[in-house]
Design an enzyme around this catalytic site. Structure first.
Site, PDB file in Angstrom:
ATOM      1  N   HIS A 102      44.211  63.738  35.167  1.00  0.00           N
ATOM      2  CA  HIS A 102      43.216  62.664  35.156  1.00  0.00           C
ATOM      3  C   HIS A 102      42.895  62.237  36.577  1.00  0.00           C
ATOM      4  O   HIS A 102      43.712  62.379  37.477  1.00  0.00           O
ATOM      5  CB  HIS A 102      43.697  61.458  34.331  1.00  0.00           C
ATOM      6  N   HIS A 104      41.418  58.984  38.871  1.00  0.00           N
ATOM      7  CA  HIS A 104      41.171  57.538  38.906  1.00  0.00           C
ATOM      8  C   HIS A 104      39.881  57.261  39.676  1.00  0.00           C
ATOM      9  O   HIS A 104      39.694  57.801  40.779  1.00  0.00           O
ATOM     10  CB  HIS A 104      42.303  56.806  39.641  1.00  0.00           C
TER      11      HIS A 104
HETATM   12  P1  5GP Z   1      49.061  58.277  36.931  1.00  0.00           P
HETATM   13  O1  5GP Z   1      50.150  57.539  37.642  1.00  0.00           O
HETATM   14  O2  5GP Z   1      49.653  59.253  35.946  1.00  0.00           O
HETATM   15  O3  5GP Z   1      48.056  58.867  37.840  1.00  0.00           O
HETATM   16  O4  5GP Z   1      48.258  57.168  36.165  1.00  0.00           O
HETATM   17  C1  5GP Z   1      48.310  56.932  34.815  1.00  0.00           C
HETATM   18  C2  5GP Z   1      47.395  55.741  34.583  1.00  0.00           C
HETATM   19  O5  5GP Z   1      47.251  55.600  33.199  1.00  0.00           O
HETATM   20  C3  5GP Z   1      47.951  54.435  35.145  1.00  0.00           C
HETATM   21  O6  5GP Z   1      46.996  53.877  36.023  1.00  0.00           O
HETATM   22  C4  5GP Z   1      48.159  53.572  33.895  1.00  0.00           C
HETATM   23  O7  5GP Z   1      47.786  52.241  34.114  1.00  0.00           O
HETATM   24  C5  5GP Z   1      47.263  54.239  32.873  1.00  0.00           C
HETATM   25  N1  5GP Z   1      47.746  54.187  31.514  1.00  0.00           N
HETATM   26  C6  5GP Z   1      49.019  54.332  31.070  1.00  0.00           C
HETATM   27  N2  5GP Z   1      49.079  54.286  29.738  1.00  0.00           N
HETATM   28  C7  5GP Z   1      47.803  54.100  29.303  1.00  0.00           C
HETATM   29  C8  5GP Z   1      47.220  53.971  28.005  1.00  0.00           C
HETATM   30  O8  5GP Z   1      47.868  54.012  26.967  1.00  0.00           O
HETATM   31  N3  5GP Z   1      45.865  53.795  27.967  1.00  0.00           N
HETATM   32  C9  5GP Z   1      45.097  53.733  29.092  1.00  0.00           C
HETATM   33  N4  5GP Z   1      43.787  53.566  28.927  1.00  0.00           N
HETATM   34  N5  5GP Z   1      45.612  53.861  30.331  1.00  0.00           N
HETATM   35  C10 5GP Z   1      46.945  54.041  30.433  1.00  0.00           C
END
Ligand code: 5GP
Length: 138
Positions: A102, A104
Site C-alpha cells: 500500500h 500512503h
Molecule cells: P504501514 O505501516 O503498514 O505502512 O501502514 C499501515 C497503515 O494502515 C497505518 O497507517 C494504519 O493506520 C492503517 N491501518 C491499520 N489497520 C487498518 C484498518 O483496519 N483499516 C484502515 N483503513 N487502515 C488501517
C-alpha cells in the site's frame, strides 16, 4: 515473508471488513487510513496480492501509481492542502505494519506537523467527511 491472506487489507479487499472508500477501479482501491497522520490521509492499494514493493510483480506499478497520482491530486484539492507526501514502507523494520502492498497519500499544510504513524484512531464520522471532500475532487 509469504503473503498472509488473512491480513487486514486482504479482508477489506474481499469485503469482509468495512473501509471508508474513496476510489476503486479494476486494479486498485483507495480508502481512508483509520489512524491518519493528517486529516485526509488516504491509502492506495493494488488488488494483486503482494507483501510489499519488494515481492510485487512490476506489472502492478503502472495502475497503482496512476491511482496514486489521481488520489494525490484529489487529496490536495479536496483537503485544501499546500502539498502531499507519498510514503511506502517495506518490512517491519522499516515501519510496515500491514503486509499487503500500500501507498500512503498524506496532505501537508505549511506549519502543521504530521501526527505519529499508526498513532490515534480517527472517528468514522471524520473519516467519512474527509472522504467526501476527496471524492468531490476526483
Ligand atoms: P504501514 O505501516 O503498514 O505502512 O501502514 C499501515 C497503515 O494502515 C497505518 O497507517 C494504519 O493506520 C492503517 N491501518 C491499520 N489497520 C487498518 C484498518 O483496519 N483499516 C484502515 N483503513 N487502515 C488501517
Amino acid at each position: 515473508m509469504t503473503y498472509d491472506t488473512q491480513n487486514i487489507f486482504a479482508k477489506i479487499l474481499r469485503g469482509e471488513i468495512p473501509c471508508t472508500k474513496v476510489y476503486e477501479d479494476d486494479h486498485t482501491i483507495a480508502f481512508m487510513d483509520i489512524m491518519p497522520q493528517a486529516d485526509g490521509h488516504t491509502l492506495v492499494l493494488p488488488k494483486a496480492a503482494s507483501v510489499n514493493l519488494l515481492d510485487a510483480d512490476a506489472s502492478t506499478f503502472a495502475a497503482l501509481f496512476a491511482s496514486v497520482q489521481k488520489i494525490a491530486r484529489a487529496v490536495k484539492t479536496g483537503m485544501g492542502a499546500d502539498g502531499v507526501i507519498i510514503t511506502q514502507f517495506n518490512e517491519a523494520a522499516a515501519g510496515q505494519t500491514v503486509f499487503h502492498l500500500h501507498v500512503h497519500v498524506i496532505p501537508r499544510w505549511e506549519g502543521v506537523a504530521l501526527r505519529r504513524h499508526s498513532g490515534t484512531m480517527e472517528s468514522p464520522d471524520v473519516l467519512k467527511a474527509n472522504a467526501a471532500k476527496i471524492i468531490a475532487a476526483l
